[in-house]
Write an enzyme that holds these catalytic residues in place. Structure first.
Site, short mmCIF file in Angstrom:
data_model
loop_
_atom_site.label_atom_id
_atom_site.label_comp_id
_atom_site.label_asym_id
_atom_site.label_seq_id
_atom_site.Cartn_x
_atom_site.Cartn_y
_atom_site.Cartn_z
N GLN A 191 0.80 -1.22 0.00
CA GLN A 191 0.00 0.00 0.00
C GLN A 191 0.84 1.28 0.00
O GLN A 191 0.33 2.35 -0.32
CB GLN A 191 -0.95 0.00 1.20
CG GLN A 191 -1.98 -1.13 1.12
CD GLN A 191 -2.92 -1.14 2.30
OE1 GLN A 191 -2.61 -1.71 3.33
NE2 GLN A 191 -4.08 -0.51 2.18
N HIS A 243 -2.66 -4.81 -12.35
CA HIS A 243 -2.23 -4.65 -13.74
C HIS A 243 -3.20 -5.30 -14.74
O HIS A 243 -3.11 -5.06 -15.93
CB HIS A 243 -0.83 -5.26 -13.95
CG HIS A 243 0.24 -4.48 -13.27
ND1 HIS A 243 1.51 -4.99 -13.03
CD2 HIS A 243 0.24 -3.23 -12.74
CE1 HIS A 243 2.24 -4.08 -12.39
NE2 HIS A 243 1.50 -3.01 -12.21
N ARG A 292 4.09 0.12 13.01
CA ARG A 292 3.73 -1.19 12.47
C ARG A 292 3.78 -1.12 10.95
O ARG A 292 3.07 -0.31 10.36
CB ARG A 292 2.33 -1.60 12.93
CG ARG A 292 1.85 -2.88 12.27
CD ARG A 292 0.43 -3.26 12.66
NE ARG A 292 0.04 -4.47 11.97
CZ ARG A 292 -1.02 -4.59 11.16
NH1 ARG A 292 -1.83 -3.57 10.96
NH2 ARG A 292 -1.28 -5.72 10.55
N HIS A 352 1.21 -9.24 4.82
CA HIS A 352 0.05 -8.36 4.68
C HIS A 352 -0.42 -8.41 3.21
O HIS A 352 -0.34 -7.43 2.48
CB HIS A 352 0.41 -6.94 5.12
CG HIS A 352 -0.78 -6.06 5.42
ND1 HIS A 352 -0.93 -5.38 6.61
CD2 HIS A 352 -1.88 -5.74 4.69
CE1 HIS A 352 -2.06 -4.68 6.59
NE2 HIS A 352 -2.65 -4.88 5.43
N ASN A 360 -1.77 -10.60 8.69
CA ASN A 360 -2.75 -9.55 8.83
C ASN A 360 -4.10 -9.99 8.29
O ASN A 360 -4.23 -10.33 7.11
CB ASN A 360 -2.32 -8.29 8.06
CG ASN A 360 -3.38 -7.20 8.16
OD1 ASN A 360 -3.58 -6.62 9.23
ND2 ASN A 360 -4.08 -6.93 7.06
N GLU A 361 -5.10 -9.98 9.16
CA GLU A 361 -6.49 -10.19 8.78
C GLU A 361 -6.73 -11.35 7.83
O GLU A 361 -7.23 -11.17 6.70
CB GLU A 361 -7.04 -8.91 8.11
CG GLU A 361 -7.03 -7.71 9.01
CD GLU A 361 -7.84 -6.55 8.43
OE1 GLU A 361 -8.28 -6.63 7.27
OE2 GLU A 361 -8.03 -5.57 9.14
N ASN A 390 -7.55 -5.66 14.68
CA ASN A 390 -7.91 -4.51 13.85
C ASN A 390 -9.40 -4.27 14.03
O ASN A 390 -10.21 -5.14 13.71
CB ASN A 390 -7.63 -4.79 12.37
CG ASN A 390 -6.13 -4.88 12.08
OD1 ASN A 390 -5.30 -4.61 12.95
ND2 ASN A 390 -5.80 -5.26 10.87
N TYR A 425 -12.57 -1.69 13.20
CA TYR A 425 -13.09 -0.55 12.43
C TYR A 425 -14.55 -0.27 12.73
O TYR A 425 -14.97 0.87 12.85
CB TYR A 425 -12.95 -0.80 10.93
CG TYR A 425 -11.52 -0.67 10.44
CD1 TYR A 425 -11.02 0.56 10.04
CD2 TYR A 425 -10.68 -1.77 10.37
CE1 TYR A 425 -9.72 0.70 9.59
CE2 TYR A 425 -9.37 -1.65 9.92
CZ TYR A 425 -8.89 -0.41 9.54
OH TYR A 425 -7.60 -0.26 9.11
N GLU A 464 -4.95 -1.82 14.16
CA GLU A 464 -5.55 -0.91 13.17
C GLU A 464 -6.86 -0.39 13.73
O GLU A 464 -7.60 -1.12 14.40
CB GLU A 464 -5.84 -1.60 11.83
CG GLU A 464 -4.62 -1.86 10.99
CD GLU A 464 -4.94 -2.50 9.64
OE1 GLU A 464 -6.01 -2.21 9.07
OE2 GLU A 464 -4.10 -3.29 9.17
C1 PNW Z 1 -7.78 -3.50 6.63
N1 PNW Z 1 -14.13 -4.80 6.26
O1 PNW Z 1 -8.68 -4.13 5.74
C2 PNW Z 1 -6.38 -3.78 6.10
O2 PNW Z 1 -5.56 -4.43 7.02
C3 PNW Z 1 -5.70 -2.59 5.52
O3 PNW Z 1 -4.70 -3.00 4.65
C4 PNW Z 1 -6.71 -1.69 4.87
O4 PNW Z 1 -6.16 -0.65 4.15
C5 PNW Z 1 -7.60 -1.15 5.98
O5 PNW Z 1 -8.16 -2.18 6.76
C6 PNW Z 1 -8.73 -0.26 5.48
O6 PNW Z 1 -9.56 -0.97 4.62
C7 PNW Z 1 -10.02 -4.24 5.96
O7 PNW Z 1 -14.82 -4.87 5.22
C8 PNW Z 1 -10.81 -4.32 4.82
O8 PNW Z 1 -14.70 -4.86 7.37
C9 PNW Z 1 -12.16 -4.50 4.93
C10 PNW Z 1 -12.75 -4.61 6.17
C11 PNW Z 1 -11.98 -4.52 7.33
C12 PNW Z 1 -10.61 -4.31 7.20
#
Ligand code: PNW
Length: 489
Positions: free
Chosen positions: A37, A57, A95, A138, A182-183, A325, A327, A394
């Site tokens: 990224q 690509h 990180r 990642h 990661n995730e 992480n 969100y 995150e």
């Molecule tokens: C994370 N969702 O991805 C990743 O670890 C990062 O690389 C990314 O840029 C960041 O969050 C923001 O998107 C996610 O749909 C992608 O819930 C999607 C979800 C959660 C995390």
């Protein structure tokens, strides 16, 4: 004069109630990024293609604005700017992830130039007193491994071991915090289930994504065991795994706690149960449901693969910390409360959704502001996984490009820091927080249309200047005071 001051204080107290949420002095704050990224230099100094080079690509590519990470923030050249950005805030931890495709060739020979890059980055961080926290994987799998099936091929476990071994050996004298993956839920589901991320493979009904899940868990355990045996005695670091999860709230009073727990078990538990519980393995409720469904579908074996007893034992306790992480969160309703709902394709038979009338949305369609979910998820983890050491690796908010006055992000972050502080007060063992993200970057299939950085980047600027957004000031204050103040009115 005295009365005047008194009246002023009175007015201020009546019109607003400012509350303070504090953090322990040794709590570590920092920021996070990921190799593909931010680095750019996609074909430089011996780097081989990854599945994200291929996906971006591809013509037409699935990236909404048709962009790639070919150059991105050019951190491969401008890592000093990233370090300066961290330093200006006073952050104590960074990180970042290392690119498999920079460090090893297709025949698994060491690519020294790739190692040199991360050595420079790590050395400079250490010089500035910033702790490196390294994500080994990642999402940027070498394309040649995808050509062999990627995370659906059991052989991947051995390939990952080679890469992890090289990482520990090369950087472990200085890196003390390691995250294997990661995730995995996101890259397994989106990459091998729904085809919405690289390598864009669709296998309906949770097949490819469960194979991926299984091999990621095995690869994690074997990297952890290797570290403990071969490197821990001299390096004394910690190895964990990073899982993303929201919390699940019952949509109304007919939805039970059982549904809430089931939803967390199917998502977070799919990876965490094997590592962080005494019973080990996949959560029983998940194991049983998928076995039965597979049978009813007329299959010869379960879509969810089985571990051997030795594998279950090796996975148990295979993490020194859990990186989370966080969100957003969901409301949940079980299918049996939704007459006529067609449960096909969902193994937990729970409908999870957001309510835009209650929660504010970011630029990203999946990202709603539900700060309490962070606290409630952490308490759930404490109660179900024996209060493990947790890092929030995150947490962040997306908005339009070049939103320098990022007040929505500031609101989101303040509220999440409050929730985090409340979780710590509720004795959750959380010791670090890294915001996503240090700089604007390539947001996967959303390209450069959604921005998460606390520093903005104008991607047509050849210098890729890191421009502080307003939220940088929030973190500067936080680093000075170790608290956030929130007007509760
Ligand atoms: C994370 N969702 O991805 C990743 O670890 C990062 O690389 C990314 O840029 C960041 O969050 C923001 O998107 C996610 O749909 C992608 O819930 C999607 C979800 C959660 C995390």
């Amino acid at each position: 004069m005295k009365t005047l001051i008194f009246i002023t204080i009175l007015i201020v107290t009546v019109s607003s109630e400012i509350k303070r949420y504090s953090f322990p002095d040794d709590f570590l704050f920092g920021a996070a990024t990921a190799s593909y990224q931010i680095e750019g230099a996609w074909n430089v100094d011996g780097k081989i293609p990854s599945i994200w080079d291929t996906a971006s690509h591809r013509n037409p590519s699935s990236v909404v604005d048709g962009t790639t990470g070919d150059d991105a923030g050019m951190s491969y050249y401008y890592y000093e700017k990233d370090i300066q950005a961290l330093k200006d805030i006073g952050f104590k931890v960074y990180r970042f992830s290392i690119a498999w495709t920079r460090m090893l060739t297709k025949t698994n020979q060491v690519n020294q130039k790739g190692i040199d890059y991360y050595n420079k980055l790590i050395d400079r961080l250490k010089e500035e007193g910033i702790e490196p926290m390294v994500t080994i994987y990642h999402w940027d799998l070498p394309q040649y491994l995808q050509d062999l099936g990627g995370w659906t091929n059991p052989r991947i476990v051995k390939y990952f071991e080679i890469f992890a071994d090289l990482a520990f050996k090369s950087f472990g004298d200085r890196v003390k915090e390691w995250i294997t993956f990661n995730e995995p839920s996101v890259f397994c589901d989106e990459g091998y289930g729904w085809a919405s991320h690289a390598p864009e493979i669709r296998t309906d009904k949770n097949i490819g994504n469960y194979l991926c899940t299984h091999h990621v868990l095995l690869a994690h355990a074997s990297a952890y065991r290797m570290y403990k045996e071969k490197y821990f005695p001299s390096q004394q670091g910690k190895v964990g795994i990073c899982l993303n999860s929201g919390f699940n709230y019952p949509y109304n009073s007919t939805v039970t706690q059982e549904t809430v727990d089931k939803a967390v078990n199917f998502y977070l538990g799919r990876f965490a149960n094997a590592i962080f519980t005494e019973e080990g393995d996949y959560p029983k409720i998940m194991r049983d449901a998928i076995n039965e469904k597979s049978k009813n579908e007329g299959r010869r074996w379960s879509r969810l693969p089985h571990f051997t007893t030795a594998q279950i034992e090796s996975l148990k306790g295979s993490a020194d910390f859990l990186a989370i992480n966080y969100y957003s969160s969901n409301f949940v309703v079980p299918f049996d409360l939704l007459p006529g709902w067609d449960p096909a394709g969902s193994d937990n038979e729970i409908w999870g959704f957001h309510d835009p009338t209650i929660w504010k949305r970011a630029k990203s369609v999946w990202l709603y502001q539900v700060p309490d979910g962070l606290r409630d998820l952490l308490i759930w983890i404490k109660d179900h996984y024996n209060n493990p050491l947790v890092y929030i690796t995150e947490n962040g908010w997306s908005d339009e490009p070049m939103t320098i006055d990022d007040y929505d992000r500031i609101e989101y972050l303040n509220l999440h820091l409050k929730a985090l502080s409340q979780a710590i007060d509720a004795s959750c063992n959380v010791k670090a927080y890294t915001v996503w993200s240090l700089i604007d970057n390539f947001e996967w299939m959303r390209g450069y249309t959604e921005r998460f950085g606390i520093y903005a980047i104008n991607f047509t600027d050849p210098e890729r200047q890191r421009i502080p957004k307003k939220s940088v000031a929030l973190f500067k204050d936080l680093m000075q005071n170790m608290y956030v103040e929130i007007d509760e009115n």
